[in-house]
Every structure is written in structure tokens, then in C-alpha cells.
Write an enzyme that holds these catalytic residues in place. Sequence first.
Site, PDB file in Angstrom:
ATOM      1  N   GLU A  19      56.359  36.254  35.847  1.00  0.00           N
ATOM      2  CA  GLU A  19      56.396  37.778  35.410  1.00  0.00           C
ATOM      3  C   GLU A  19      57.433  38.558  36.063  1.00  0.00           C
ATOM      4  O   GLU A  19      58.263  39.258  35.387  1.00  0.00           O
ATOM      5  CB  GLU A  19      55.210  38.336  35.824  1.00  0.00           C
ATOM      6  CG  GLU A  19      55.143  39.975  35.206  1.00  0.00           C
ATOM      7  CD  GLU A  19      53.590  40.610  35.468  1.00  0.00           C
ATOM      8  OE1 GLU A  19      53.393  41.812  35.266  1.00  0.00           O
ATOM      9  OE2 GLU A  19      52.552  39.864  35.556  1.00  0.00           O
ATOM     10  N   SER A  76      48.114  44.995  29.094  1.00  0.00           N
ATOM     11  CA  SER A  76      49.111  45.370  28.151  1.00  0.00           C
ATOM     12  C   SER A  76      48.919  44.455  26.830  1.00  0.00           C
ATOM     13  O   SER A  76      48.546  43.397  26.756  1.00  0.00           O
ATOM     14  CB  SER A  76      50.515  45.105  28.749  1.00  0.00           C
ATOM     15  OG  SER A  76      50.909  45.761  29.798  1.00  0.00           O
TER      16      SER A  76
END
Length: 439
Positions: free
Chosen positions: A258, A175
Site C-alpha cells: 500500500e 475505502s
Amino acid sequence: MTDTALDVATFRARAQAWLAEALPQLGRDTDDAGGEGGPAGHRRAALARALQRALHEGGFAGITFPTEYGGLGLSVAHRDAFNDEVRAAGEAAVDLFNLAGSTWGLSIGMIAPTMLEFGTEQQKRTYIPEMLRGEKLWAQMLSEPTGGSDLAGAITRATRDGDHYVVTGSKVWTSQADFSDMAVLLARTNWDVPKHRGLSMFIVPLDAAGLTIIPLRLVSGGTGFCQEFFDDMALPAANVLGAVDDGWHVATRLLVHERNTVGGGSTFHTMTLRGGGRRAAAMVPGGGLPELARSTGQQSDTGVRQRVAATHVLSTVSAHLATRVVRGMATGALPPAAGSMLRLFGSMAGIASSDVAVELAGVNAVAWRPDRTAAGSSAGLGYLGRQGGSMASGTAEIQRNIIGERVLGLPREPAPDRDLPFNQVRHNAMPGPLARPGG
């Protein structure tokens, strides 16, 4: 603003005053900063950088980070008070912070806390303040084209050569690599030990020679992910994060941060918001569905009201679950792996919300004008990426395994290759020369 004795009420009042002054200027370009990647992604990143710089200048960056690394050294209660004031500032404020939060989540919610745990003093004093000042965005290079869900089976190679490591291989599904400045990279440094014990984590400047970054075109038309190719990229040995060959330990902690960040349970990330806002409707379970029902004339339909109410319940449960899990991990009542409960519940709730949104939007979720003004166009775009929520940070199946094994204490699944040296394990080979899309 760095006084750890600063009471929450005073901090809240300061936040309220700062938001009233700063938001009109910061939020003016929010509507033009949507999109997953490409030019839209760069616009979003520019806005996110501007907001983080403003937070730092205003004295609200890194609320819970230690003062020696550029933070304020305050408590989670101070962070929550700031977020409460953002919500109280209205829909536009939540839009802005959700947008910026999705960009900075990787850096401040995931990588900076991992660096606090494993970084050298020099690394922490160099890199964390840069993030908090809004200067450097980070990405994480973990997955590989041949690896599937077996992160420990990474075959990107880092070979020691004097005071450097030479990296060859490829990573994928990264990402925001196309508009970030730095990254962490998981690579294999030892092939003669079992796969979990031969990995190392590296700090990588994204302008390094020998690194090629290629954005990947998604079904939505955006470029939210990238693939990277490493052709004898040299990294100083000082760029190892944690101990050599202990990268799996670093990676698992990174994934804990995360899951906490994505699930709304991070104690570090300021911009972790729930509810409200136009853009939040596409990112938060239940958010924006009442507005969609009204705009499509279905607000009086009993069945529609029930489905919208069900997603609101999921959103409410998600918020309370985050509070409970964070408190449990802080007190030791729950292990760090409990963050997988947030990630699993959030992905399931997100899919349910996306399904309801498409039902309400009808034909407008299938086809819309290029300007995306039709009610339901965001629902269609959200549906195209709905399954991604069950794969990011580890698939839903992996989350269930983690919860079963590390939270509930159930027996581990059999793994015949767990104790074999990796050079004796059958695995995919990285093609050479590395194949690049379109070339």
C-alpha cells in the site's frame, strides 16, 4: 504480448499506437466521473473497470505480473515505458489513468501482490486474473471503530466451526467498499497468544450473508469510506489468505504494498502517474498550481511564484525518491519498510501543496457554486481532506517509527503488551448488539 523477451522499444511503440486508438473512446466520460463515493464513486468505478478491461483486451494489463496469473511477465522498464506514453498522450490521458489508478490501486497495487506472496495456487489463479481483466474490484477491511492506530489490537472475531469460520465484529474507514466486489479482512482467530500472533487474513465476497456495508458521510459531502458489520458471517476455511494465526505477517506485507502504491513506488501497478491533468492537481503534490495561479491572476506575484515553485520541487523530489527507493528495495540495498519513506514524504508534500492551493484560491476555496465551476473549488475540497494523507496507510507518526526502527535500526519503542496473551490485555470491547449509524 506475453513474450518476456519483447524489447522495451517495441513495447513502447505498441503502447503508443494502442493509446492513440483507445483513448478517444475511453476518455469521453472522464469529466463526469469525479467524486469520492455514492453515485459519483460508482461512475468512477465504472470508468475504471472499463479502462482495465480495455487494457486487458489490448494486451497491456498486469505488465509485471507473472503470465500464469494473467499478466505479461515483463519488466518494470516495460511498465515505465507504458506510463511514459500515457503522459506523452496529454492531460486528458493522465486525468483518465490517475482516476482509474486511484480506484484499481487497492486491487492491483496492494492486494494482488500480497496474494502473489501468500495465496494458494488456487487463490492466485482465481482472483488475480479477475482483477487484471477488470472484473472484480477489491477493498481491504483492516481498521476498527475501537482500535485507533493499533491494528494488531483487532477484536473482530473469526471462530472456526467445522469447515467454516464465523465472523462477528465491525470494520471502519474502508475505502470503496460500497462499489467493490471482494475484500480482505483481518480478524482474530486466537485470543490465547500475544496479539500479533493471533490474527488471520480472510478473503471475503462483499455479497456474503451477514455482512452489512454502510457508507460514511464525510465533511466534503462525499462517501469515500464505509463501515462494515459482521453478524455471524460464514466464510469457508479455504478463504484464509496465508497461514491461520499468521495474519499479522500478511497485513504488514499488504501495508508495504500500500505504501509503495500510494507513494508512487509500486512495481506492479500500471496506473501510478505523476504530474499533469486537472484531476491530478488535487492528488499530486504541486500539480495544477501554476494553472490555478494564472486563472486567479496571481502569476506575476513573486511570493506566489516562489510558493508554487516550492511545491514543484517537492513533486520532483517525490518522483526521484520513488525511483531510488524502488531500485534500493529491488537490489536489497533498502529493506521493504523503506516504502514508508515514500508514504511519509508524499503526505507531507501533499499537505504543503494543499495549503498553497487554498492560499491561491482565496474565497473560492471556501464557497462555490454547486456546479463547482469556480477556480479553486477543487482546492477547497482537497483542503477538507488534506490531513487524510497523513493518516492513510498508517499515520505519519507510525511511518516515522517504521523508518526509525526498520530502516535505520533504532531501538523499538517499549510495548508492555507485546508478549502477553491477548485475553490478558486490556482492550476496548465491541458493543453488542453492534450499534449502527442511524439505527
